[in-house]
Scaffold this active site. Structure first.
Site, PDB file in Angstrom:
ATOM      1  N   ARG A  74       2.150   2.668   3.239  1.00 56.64           N
ATOM      2  CA  ARG A  74       0.987   3.343   4.297  1.00 56.64           C
ATOM      3  C   ARG A  74       0.269   2.505   4.943  1.00 56.64           C
ATOM      4  O   ARG A  74      -0.316   2.967   6.351  1.00 56.64           O
ATOM      5  CB  ARG A  74       0.026   3.601   2.780  1.00 56.64           C
ATOM      6  CG  ARG A  74       0.504   4.927   2.263  1.00 56.64           C
ATOM      7  CD  ARG A  74       0.109   5.630   1.740  1.00 56.64           C
ATOM      8  NE  ARG A  74      -1.455   6.363   1.481  1.00 56.64           N
ATOM      9  CZ  ARG A  74      -1.499   7.216   1.813  1.00 56.64           C
ATOM     10  NH1 ARG A  74      -0.576   8.408   1.210  1.00 56.64           N
ATOM     11  NH2 ARG A  74      -2.286   8.091   1.828  1.00 56.64           N
TER      12      ARG A  74
ATOM     13  N   HIS B  41       0.988  -1.428   0.647  1.00 51.43           N
ATOM     14  CA  HIS B  41       0.058   0.537  -0.253  1.00 51.43           C
ATOM     15  C   HIS B  41       0.675   1.305   0.054  1.00 51.43           C
ATOM     16  O   HIS B  41       0.369   1.954   0.740  1.00 51.43           O
ATOM     17  CB  HIS B  41      -1.385   0.166   1.278  1.00 51.43           C
ATOM     18  CG  HIS B  41      -2.367   0.235   0.999  1.00 51.43           C
ATOM     19  ND1 HIS B  41      -3.647  -0.154   1.055  1.00 51.43           N
ATOM     20  CD2 HIS B  41      -2.321   2.315   0.765  1.00 51.43           C
ATOM     21  CE1 HIS B  41      -4.151   0.518   0.923  1.00 51.43           C
ATOM     22  NE2 HIS B  41      -4.045   1.919   0.663  1.00 51.43           N
TER      23      HIS B  41
END
Ligand SMILES: Cc1cc2nc3c(=O)[nH]c(=O)nc-3n(C[C@H](O)[C@H](O)[C@H](O)COP(=O)(O)O)c2cc1C
Length: 351
Positions: free
Chosen positions: A253, A250
């Protein structure tokens, strides 16, 4: 990179120049949100370092007069092994940013993964993109809500559902935590047409393998799992019949300290053993990065932040330029590495 480089004079030469342009235009809180990784941003940094650790083994005296980077992703033609990762809020980066990104995808012939939280509906985005559109999905707690959105994606002509599986909860992006409500966060347009929620929506309702089975039984669209980082999970996914896996953390994140995408790629490719397509995202900034990912077994890469930078700099043109730059760099990297087709980018191309 950005901290040291002043805004670049003259036309951008690479995606980092677009990063500098975006930084000059983006309000601080939005900039921090886009940049941010979770916690200490170790995984965010590792995504880049992992590419630096891999060296290319160029072959010489190969005829590279013609280089072909076209490919097929889930059966659809693509101008290059590159896709646009889902990210937001595109509507805060450029007026009608979601449509600008969709039009750019069509202009360069690359697939777009539209976020379910986009500020335009999936119908509008699919209509604006003359390229394959996949719908990224977070599950809602109510299956009928999820299903309603899936049906809309089907009707809009989407080519795949990409279920994000790394977000049982959202990671703490501390760089952005204090200011993330200080920019205009556009409404999630898709929500308006869905059945009402029975409870306040916790973003990123946790999914399980049962949900994956349910989703595959509920739609004929190929299912891609986004956010797999281990051979164990890749083996389960492939056995259950998913069409694709995105090796992804991600963009750093979610779980800080999680393995860099490129480092996780080989074990996923090995576990899958050709049963589904494998893609990679996280830290792809150069054509040479794409060559390295393909050498380690990815069929294509997705890019997130560089597209956000292009969008913020000059809208649709900036997005298209970023994607063209990466494609042009890939072609040059292949020429210099003595590989004229994507199939030639084998494991021996890197060390
Ligand atoms: C600002 C921002 C918003 C994002 N939003 C989503 C999202 O809604 N759903 C999702 O699956 N991934 C989301 N991502 C992750 C991207 O899809 C992708 O995995 C990541 O950006 C790839 O790393 P890169 O930015 O280094 O290219 C987001 C990333 C960024 C930077």
């Amino acid at each position: 990179m950005t901290d040291e480089s002043p805004t670049t004079p003259g036309p951008p030469l690479n995606v980092f120049d677009y990063e500098a342009l975006a930084r000059a235009r983006m309000p601080g809180p939005l900039w921090d949100f886009v940049c941010a990784g979770a916690d200490d941003e170790v995984t965010l940094a590792e995504n880049r370092r992992a590419f630096e650790r891999v060296a290319i083994r160029p072959r010489v005296l190969v005829d590279v007069g013609k280089v072909d980077v076209t490919t097929r992703l889930l059966g659809d033609a693509a101008a290059a092994p590159i896709m646009i990762a889902p990210f937001g809020p595109q509507g805060a980066m450029w007026a009608d940013g979601d449509l600008a990104v969709a039009r750019a995808a069509g202009a360069v012939g690359l697939a777009l993964v539209a976020g379910s939280g986009a500020s335009r509906t999936i119908e509008d985005i699919a209509a604006a993109a003359s390229a394959p559109v996949w719908l990224q999905l977070y599950l809602y707690p109510e299956r009928e809500r999820t299903l309603a959105l899936v049906r809309r994606a089907e009707a809009a002509g989407c080519r795949s559902i990409a279920l994000t599986v790394d977000s049982a909860r959202f990671g703490r992006k501390e760089r952005s935590l204090r200011t993330e409500d200080q920019f205009d966060w556009p409404e999630a347009a898709n929500l308006a047409g869905l059945p009402p929620a029975t409870a306040p929506w916790v973003r990123g309702a946790p999914a399980t393998w049962d949900d994956v089975d349910w989703l595959m039984s509920a739609t004929k669209l190929p299912l891609v799992l986004k956010g797999v980082l281990t051979g164990e999970d890749a083996a389960i996914a492939a056995a259950r019949g998913v069409a694709g896996i995105v090796v992804s953390n991600h963009g750093g994140r979610q779980l800080d300290g999680a393995v860099a995408s490129l480092d996780a790629l080989p074990e996923v490719v090995e576990a899958v053993a050709g049963r589904c397509e494998v893609y990679l995202d996280g830290g792809v900034r150069r054509g040479t990065d794409i060559l390295k990912a393909l050498a380690l077994g990815a069929r294509a890469v997705m890019v997130g932040r560089p597209v956000a930078w292009g969008l913020t700099a000059t809208g649709q043109d900036g997005v298209a330029d970023v994607l063209r730059m990466l494609t042009t760099e890939l072609v040059l990297a292949m020429r210099l590495a003595g590989r004229s087709t994507l199939a030639d980018i084998d494991r021996a191309a890197v060390r």
